[in-house]
Design a protein around this motif. Sequence first.
Motif, PDB file in Angstrom:
ATOM      1  N   GLU A   1       0.820  -1.208   0.000  1.00  0.00           N
ATOM      2  CA  GLU A   1       0.000   0.000   0.000  1.00  0.00           C
ATOM      3  C   GLU A   1       0.857   1.263   0.000  1.00  0.00           C
ATOM      4  O   GLU A   1       0.544   2.231  -0.687  1.00  0.00           O
ATOM      5  N   CYS A   2       1.942   1.252   0.758  1.00  0.00           N
ATOM      6  CA  CYS A   2       2.815   2.433   0.857  1.00  0.00           C
ATOM      7  C   CYS A   2       4.256   1.981   1.070  1.00  0.00           C
ATOM      8  O   CYS A   2       4.726   1.910   2.209  1.00  0.00           O
TER       9      CYS A   2
ATOM     10  N   SER B   1       3.169   2.722  -5.186  1.00  0.00           N
ATOM     11  CA  SER B   1       2.110   2.139  -4.357  1.00  0.00           C
ATOM     12  C   SER B   1       1.181   1.281  -5.214  1.00  0.00           C
ATOM     13  O   SER B   1       0.880   1.614  -6.358  1.00  0.00           O
TER      14      SER B   1
ATOM     15  N   LYS C   1      -1.862   0.246  -3.810  1.00  0.00           N
ATOM     16  CA  LYS C   1      -3.105   0.231  -3.035  1.00  0.00           C
ATOM     17  C   LYS C   1      -4.349   0.216  -3.916  1.00  0.00           C
ATOM     18  O   LYS C   1      -5.421  -0.223  -3.496  1.00  0.00           O
TER      19      LYS C   1
END
Length: 263
Positions: free
Chosen positions: A228-229, A241, A243
């Motif tokens: 995600e990060c 990312s 995400k």
Amino acid sequence: MTSLDDRRSGFQQYKDDVKTRGKPFYPYAMLHDTVMSLVVVLVIVGCAVVWHYTDILGAQLGDKADPGTRTFVPRPDWYFYFLFYLLRIFKWPETVILATVGIPTICLILLLVLPFIDLRTERRLSRRPVAVVGAALTVLAMGALTYKGATAREAIASEVKAAIPEWEATQGFTGNQQAIDGANLFAESGCTNCHTYLGTGSSNLGAPDLTAEGAKKKGVQFQVSHLECPSCANPGSPMPSFKDLGNENLQKLASFLEASKGG
């Protein structure tokens, strides 16, 4: 001293010609060029505004970019192929700045200072071997890098997916559907453009081999958070990312990474 006298004499001749036959380049011609450049920019901006808000110049083409796509392989425009291939030569994060900023900036500075360094009046190519060789090498280098960038192949998802059965057998996650789905996502998302896995893919930007990622026992939740990060879990990471793939897909990818024990 003779060279300095010649330049002074030539400048004085230029001043005399300006007085008798015309206007000096600065500020007259320079002002005209500036005004015309401003007009061109305003026309481009006006056309862009009209195109964006009306259909007079045609509708906007194509769908909006999908951040969660797993099939698109980004490629630069042809005139950036040389820079694109430089990034393949300077792979590590510490040297990327040299390829993207350093080399182009140095070349641009050399072009800017060249007229102030080379003050000879000789213009025949046969009398300027250094300049001719330098120009030829520059053209050849740009041409070679552009060609290599144009013909460089990225890992195609179907080719990577063909190796998944071997991954299952080697890593021992056959029957683990979550990990198998994650392996397919790994192939479709272009992860092997930067990472290697059991010999598949290529290492770019210092991305590590993920064959034994699960042996590090970081846990599924860490893997999800990292996807995600990346820069949050690993400060300074150049990895983008993921995400936008959604939590369900990230869970599958994390399961696949945690099932990768090294074979």
